[in-house]
Every structure is written in C-alpha cells, then in structure tokens.
Design a protein around this motif. Structure first.
Motif, short mmCIF file in Angstrom:
data_model
loop_
_atom_site.label_atom_id
_atom_site.label_comp_id
_atom_site.label_asym_id
_atom_site.label_seq_id
_atom_site.Cartn_x
_atom_site.Cartn_y
_atom_site.Cartn_z
N PHE A 1 0.86 -1.18 0.00
CA PHE A 1 0.00 0.00 0.00
C PHE A 1 0.90 1.23 0.00
N VAL A 2 1.13 1.81 -1.17
CA VAL A 2 2.03 2.96 -1.30
C VAL A 2 1.33 4.20 -0.76
N VAL A 3 1.90 4.80 0.26
CA VAL A 3 1.32 5.99 0.91
C VAL A 3 1.86 7.22 0.22
N SER A 4 0.96 8.02 -0.36
CA SER A 4 1.40 9.19 -1.13
C SER A 4 0.82 10.50 -0.63
N ASN A 5 -0.10 10.47 0.36
CA ASN A 5 -0.65 11.72 0.90
C ASN A 5 -1.01 11.54 2.37
N THR A 6 -1.38 12.65 3.02
CA THR A 6 -1.65 12.64 4.46
C THR A 6 -2.83 11.76 4.80
N ASP A 7 -3.88 11.78 3.98
CA ASP A 7 -5.05 10.96 4.25
C ASP A 7 -4.68 9.48 4.31
N GLU A 8 -3.87 9.03 3.37
CA GLU A 8 -3.47 7.62 3.36
C GLU A 8 -2.57 7.30 4.54
N ALA A 9 -1.70 8.24 4.95
CA ALA A 9 -0.83 8.01 6.10
C ALA A 9 -1.64 7.86 7.38
N ILE A 10 -2.63 8.73 7.57
CA ILE A 10 -3.47 8.66 8.76
C ILE A 10 -4.31 7.38 8.75
N SER A 11 -4.85 7.03 7.59
CA SER A 11 -5.66 5.82 7.49
C SER A 11 -4.83 4.58 7.81
N ALA A 12 -3.61 4.51 7.27
CA ALA A 12 -2.74 3.36 7.52
C ALA A 12 -2.36 3.26 8.99
N GLY A 13 -2.10 4.41 9.63
CA GLY A 13 -1.70 4.40 11.04
C GLY A 13 -2.85 4.19 11.99
N SER A 14 -3.99 4.86 11.76
CA SER A 14 -5.11 4.77 12.70
C SER A 14 -5.77 3.40 12.67
N ASN A 15 -5.66 2.71 11.55
CA ASN A 15 -6.18 1.35 11.45
C ASN A 15 -5.12 0.31 11.83
N GLN A 16 -4.00 0.78 12.36
CA GLN A 16 -2.84 -0.04 12.65
C GLN A 16 -2.33 -0.66 11.36
N VAL A 17 -1.41 -1.59 11.46
CA VAL A 17 -0.89 -2.27 10.29
C VAL A 17 -1.55 -3.64 10.25
N TYR A 18 -2.57 -3.76 9.40
CA TYR A 18 -3.33 -5.00 9.35
C TYR A 18 -2.46 -6.15 8.85
N GLU A 19 -2.91 -7.35 9.14
CA GLU A 19 -2.12 -8.54 8.84
C GLU A 19 -1.73 -8.63 7.37
N ASN A 20 -2.60 -8.21 6.48
CA ASN A 20 -2.31 -8.37 5.06
C ASN A 20 -1.94 -7.06 4.37
N ILE A 21 -1.78 -5.98 5.12
CA ILE A 21 -1.47 -4.67 4.54
C ILE A 21 -0.04 -4.27 4.91
N VAL A 22 0.74 -3.83 3.94
CA VAL A 22 2.10 -3.35 4.19
C VAL A 22 2.23 -1.94 3.62
N PRO A 23 2.13 -0.90 4.46
CA PRO A 23 2.33 0.48 3.97
C PRO A 23 3.76 0.68 3.47
N ILE A 24 3.91 1.40 2.37
CA ILE A 24 5.23 1.70 1.80
C ILE A 24 5.35 3.22 1.66
N PHE A 25 6.44 3.78 2.19
CA PHE A 25 6.71 5.21 2.11
C PHE A 25 7.97 5.43 1.27
N CYS A 26 7.95 6.42 0.40
CA CYS A 26 9.11 6.80 -0.40
C CYS A 26 9.67 8.11 0.15
N VAL A 27 10.89 8.09 0.68
CA VAL A 27 11.44 9.25 1.39
C VAL A 27 12.85 9.57 0.91
N SER A 28 13.28 10.76 1.28
CA SER A 28 14.66 11.18 1.05
C SER A 28 15.18 11.84 2.31
N ASN A 29 16.33 11.38 2.80
CA ASN A 29 16.95 11.97 3.99
C ASN A 29 17.68 13.27 3.66
N VAL A 30 17.88 13.56 2.39
CA VAL A 30 18.59 14.77 1.96
C VAL A 30 17.62 15.92 1.70
#
Length: 598
Positions: free
Chosen positions: A344-373
């Motif tokens: 489940f590629v998270v690309s906006n705030t709504d998806e981030a909140i939904s993924a977190g507030s519903n916890q990480v379900y057994e069959n769902i794997v949130p994916i975030f694309c980030v840069s430390n620079v």
C-alpha cells in the motif's frame, strides 16, 4: 541418553501451531497514482481483513465499524446530561479498543455519508468532544479538517488517554534493512530534525563505537526515541536542540522507541536476538531505491514474517534514484514471501493517517518513499507514527497481566552507586517496586532469590511495569547476586516447593523448516532463539523420520549445549544456522530437577 529420550512424547497434543503456508499465495500488489504499478493494488476496502481508508475526497466513507477504535459522529451540539454520560461511556470503550487512542470522524453519519457541519456546529461539537475526553482524563487533537460544500466541513479528531501508571503511550519499532540502506541516517533525521548532507552526517550521533563511525555500519543494538505531544508536534526539537531521552519521555504523550539493528550479515545473530527478545510492536524495513532489495532484505523479511510481526517499508534515497523499480520489486517479494501481503504505497496525508489509525493489518504493508537529503515524504512517516497504536488486543493485554510475573533479561549494566541493573521485557504479569523475585536459571538449573529495588522506563523512574512493557530493574543494595547473563528470567518468588522454577537442557518443539539447502539430521547444531535466549542447541531426536528438509514439519527434541535455560510450553522458537532457518512452538520441557528425580 536413551533412557532420557524415552521421555520424548510423540503423541504430545497439538498446540495450535500452524504449518508453514504456501509461499505463492494469491496476493495483490500495491499502487499509487504517483508510481507505475497495478492501479487496483491500493483497493483495500474488500475482504475479511480490509482496512478502512478514511479519504474525504471520495465523498463517502465505509459504514461505521462496530469494533475497533473508529467512531462516526454527525454532531454533538449541547447534549443532554444523560446523552453526555452515554457518549463518555462510548468514548471509554473506543479508547479501550484502541489501547488508549480513538479516532472520531465528525460530520459523518453512521452510514458513512459526509454531511458536514457549519462552523458554529463544528466548534460546538469539538467543544463537546473535548469535554468528554476531559472527563476521562484524555486529550483531543484535530488531525485534519476538510470543507466539502456549502460552507460545511468534516473533521477527524484523535482522542488519546495515557494510562494512570504510565508517562506516555509507547510503541516499539525495530529498524531493519541492508547495511547501506540508510537506517541510521533515517533515524538521525527523524529524531534530530536535521537533514543529511548526502554523506552520512545525520547518522554520526546514532553510533556507539569508534569502529562504527569509521566503517559507517551499525554493529550493535542502539535505541532512539521520537516523542509526540498531545497535538502531534514532535517533542525532540520543540523546546531546545539538546534534549535528553528522559526529557523527551517526560514531555511526550506518545513515545516511539526505535531499535536500530545491524544490517550486515556478520551481525545477523544480534539482529535476530533483538527481534525475539525485545518483542517490538512493529518492524520498519528500510530499502534503498538505488540498490533495491538484496539478500539481507529477503532474510529480514522472512524473519519478521516467521515472528508474526506487522511491518511497514521505507524506500530511501529517492533523491538520487526513482523508487518505481524498487516498488515493483517489493511487490513481487511481498507476494512471494509475505503470502497475501498487499503493498500500500502511501502518497498523501489521508493515506498516512488511514494506515496508522487502522494499525498495520495482517495483510497490509504500507510503503513510504522518502529522502533523507531533501526531506521528501518524511512528514508522512511522522504522521503515520503519530497515529500508530501498539498492536496488542485489550483482551490479550488483560489476560497477560493476570498471569504470574515473568521478566526476560536482555541486557546487563553496572551503574555506579547502584550495582547491577538488568534491562528487558516483562512478558506477563505486573511488576512493582520492592517485589520479591527469583532470578535464574543458574548453572545447576536453580533460581536465586532477589528483591527488585527500583524500576526505570525510558530512563525515568516508575513504580509499576505491566505486561508487554520494557524496563530496567535494580536490586536491593548489599544483597548477594549470582553471576548475571542475558537470557535469564525473573519470576515471582513462590513459597511453595512444588512451584519451584528450574531450568532445562532438553525441550521438545513442533517445528517447521523454512529453508535448508539439503536436509537436517539428528546431531544438527543450530543457534536457537526463544525470547531473550540465544544459545547453541543440538537436535537429539526427530519424530516420524530421520531427516527434515525445506517446508517439512515434525516434533523435534533439542538439547542446549552450554547451560540450562528457562523455557515454557507455548513459547515461540526460531532457529538458524547460516542460510538454514526454521520456526516452531515449544510443546514440552524437562526441568533439570525433575529429570534427575527420574
């Protein structure tokens, strides 16, 4: 030996351990409009383990769930006294379901229709919600507010209640990934609010040894904390630049504790011991967009799955490489190893909140694309962590607290003017100051009586520790202590000789071999991980055959090589040697004192 192996019971009753599932399960992939992958992969609203995606842009939400910590409220304007009491009781139940956290969708009907409220109604409703939370000693913070039509709006509110005997709500996250994925750099950026310079500057404060600084590779377990206040602001850099871990803990309503684990294969045993002994709530798998998934990524993913640990993925270094190919690679890897895991590629705030507030379900794997620079995507990660709840059911938590106290020792320190201090995890029960305990097993399998003098959590003193919490314990000064080691346990001191705990050399387990290049025979030596225990063991018997290959299951008799350990039936076992690995559940133990009596 033959007389002892006659105790090996091949007809031991089934303990509920499931055999390894097929590795090529029917799994869907992940998607996002931002990345070129399957367009239907982020459709997570169907199926028995579906996740509720709270997206106000869709114009409607799924119907209100009967269970869980999500509550829909159309409006709460001047409720009557009786209605107010009912609402408070309802909020209390939702908080229990969410382990101290609940999500309220305001301006939404029970059927999920976004009707919205006027500004006057919304302000009155938020005031009523705040009064309800205050009644329970909880706090509220508005996660997001959206105008829909005709000057009407909907809002999402996080309600959080910290238990009376805790400073804050704690979530433990293990950080995994290859040696060059950027794990330490990522933690440095998240906890210090300072972007990396592209050469690893942000990771320097994460290292504990000179050879780590020189090589740039983590070799031991290090702990970093990220604190949030009641409004979701990060505490680490809110007040000043040099806050200690104790100050962060004191000022935070929620604390995320990261365990930065080594990524090099040379330190794999240390990594597995941390995952097994510290029992983190979640694992965060870090993958480089440049190098993609490697052997270490697959190894870590297999271990996390073997331990039934929910996890999410961060793709780093997106400033120098596109994440598209890595996302596709992860999709294939999750489908192969994860067995019905849905990226489940998270690309906006709504998806981030939904993924977190519903916890990480057994069959769902949130994916975030980030840069430390550049900092791209990091705000989505922190928002996700802010609403992420400890993944243990309330019923299970209460059941564990009623069990007899058991504290697993992971680390041992010596503090000036205090003496030996042990750090670890309270697996079950409730532990208080000045509690008489027994520590062991010693070399002869016996336990030694001690008294817990003081308790610290997150470097701050506390009076009580509950099941599932990590802590450090000191003992009453001037009392005699035996030689301490990692893998020992602290148990309640019972005055009944029949309940006297003893260690064991031999134990029986129902195991499943995840992988072995050829076959496992009697006499096979392997490193066994059971909780905080890490010791070499020898297979002394295989029931129903002479060998075990990949995907084979059998009841096996193990013998510890070095010294006795405290093992209980039902404990999860993970064993590995080189590329060979397997999992299982302990079904029977043979304590030293009872074995001698026979």
């Amino acid at each position: 030996m033959d007389s002892f192996l006659s105790l090996f019971d091949p007809n031991q009753p089934d303990d509920g351990f499931d055999e390894e599932q097929e590795l090529n399960g029917n799994s869907s992939g992940g998607s996002s409009s931002e990345y070129e992958i399957d367009a239907n992969a982020n459709d997570l609203t169907n199926g028995p383990n579906s996740m509720i995606i709270i997206d106000f842009e869709q114009g409607a939400l799924p119907p209100e769930p009967q269970l869980g910590n999500v509550e829909y409220k159309l409006k709460l304007v001047n409720p009557s006294k009786q209605r107010f009491e009912h609402l408070v009781t309802q909020m209390k139940w939702r908080l229990r379901e969410g382990h101290g956290e609940a999500i309220y969708e305001i301006g939404v009907s029970d059927a999920g229709h976004l009707q919205g409220l006027s500004d006057k109604e919304m302000n009155a409703t938020l005031t009523s919600l705040k009064q309800m939370a205050h009644r329970l000693g909880a706090s509220t913070s508005v996660l997001r507010r959206k105008t829909i039509a005709a000057r009407r709006s909907v809002a999402e509110v996080l309600v959080r209640k910290i238990p009376d005997d805790q400073h804050n709500i704690e979530v433990r996250v293990a950080v995994l990934g290859g040696a060059d994925a950027g794990k330490s750099t990522l933690l440095g950026v998240l906890t210090q609010d300072e972007l990396d310079n592209g050469h690893g500057r942000a990771r320097l404060n994460m290292f504990r040894h000179m050879h780590e600084i020189q090589s740039g590779r983590t070799s031991c377990i290090s702990h970093e904390t990220l604190g949030f206040d009641a409004l979701g602001n990060i505490v680490n850099y809110k007040y000043n630049e040099m806050m200690t871990a104790e100050e962060i803990s004191d000022r935070s309503s929620k604390l995320v504790t990261f365990m930065d684990l080594a990524g090099h294969r040379r330190y794999m045993r240390t990594t597995v011991q941390a995952l097994s002994g510290y029992s983190p709530h979640y694992a965060m798998l870090v993958v480089s967009a440049g190098s993609g998934c490697n052997d270490t990524t697959g190894e870590h993913l297999a271990i996390v799955r073997a331990l039934d640990m929910p996890f999410f993925i961060l793709i780093t270094k997106t400033d120098i490489s596109s994440p598209d190919a890595t996302v596709q690679e992860l999709r294939q890897l999750l489908t192969t190893i994860g067995c019905r895991k849905v990226p489940f590629v998270v690309s906006n705030t709504d998806e981030a909140i939904s993924a977190g507030s519903n916890q990480v379900y057994e069959n769902i794997v949130p994916i975030f694309c980030v840069s430390n620079v550049t900092g791209t995507g990091l705000n989505l990660v922190t928002k996700f962590l802010y609403v992420l709840s400890p993944g243990i059911s309330n019923a299970e938590k209460e059941r564990l607290e009623l069990e007899s106290c058991e504290f697993q020792v992971d680390e041992i320190f010596r503090v000036t003017d205090v003496g030996p201090v042990v750090g670890g995890l309270l697996v079950q029960g409730v532990l208080t100051e000045n509690m008489p305990m027994k520590i062991g097993p010693l070399s002869d399998g016996s336990f030694h009586a001690v008294t817990v003098h003081s308790i610290h959590r997150n470097k701050a003193p506390c009076r009580v520790v509950r099941a599932g919490q990590s802590a450090s314990l000191s003992f009453t000064p001037d009392q005699e202590l035996p030689p301490l080691r990692s893998g020992m346990v602290l148990l309640v001191n019972s005055n009944n000789p029949d309940d006297e705990p003893f260690g064991t050399y031999f134990f029986q387990a129902k195991v499943s071999v995840l992988f072995h290049a050829t076959a496992i025979y009697v006499g096979f030596q392997t490193t066994v991980h059971i909780g905080s225990i890490r010791q070499t063991a020898v297979i002394r018997g295989i029931m129903g055959g002479e060998r075990l290959g990949t995907n084979d299951c059998a009841s096996v008799m193990f013998e510890f090589v070095g010294h006795p350990e405290y093992v209980r039936p039902g404990m999860r076992i993970l064993f590995r040697e080189g590329t060979s690995k397997g999992i299982g559940v302990v079904t029977q133990v043979f304590p030293v004192n009872k074995s001698r009596a026979k």
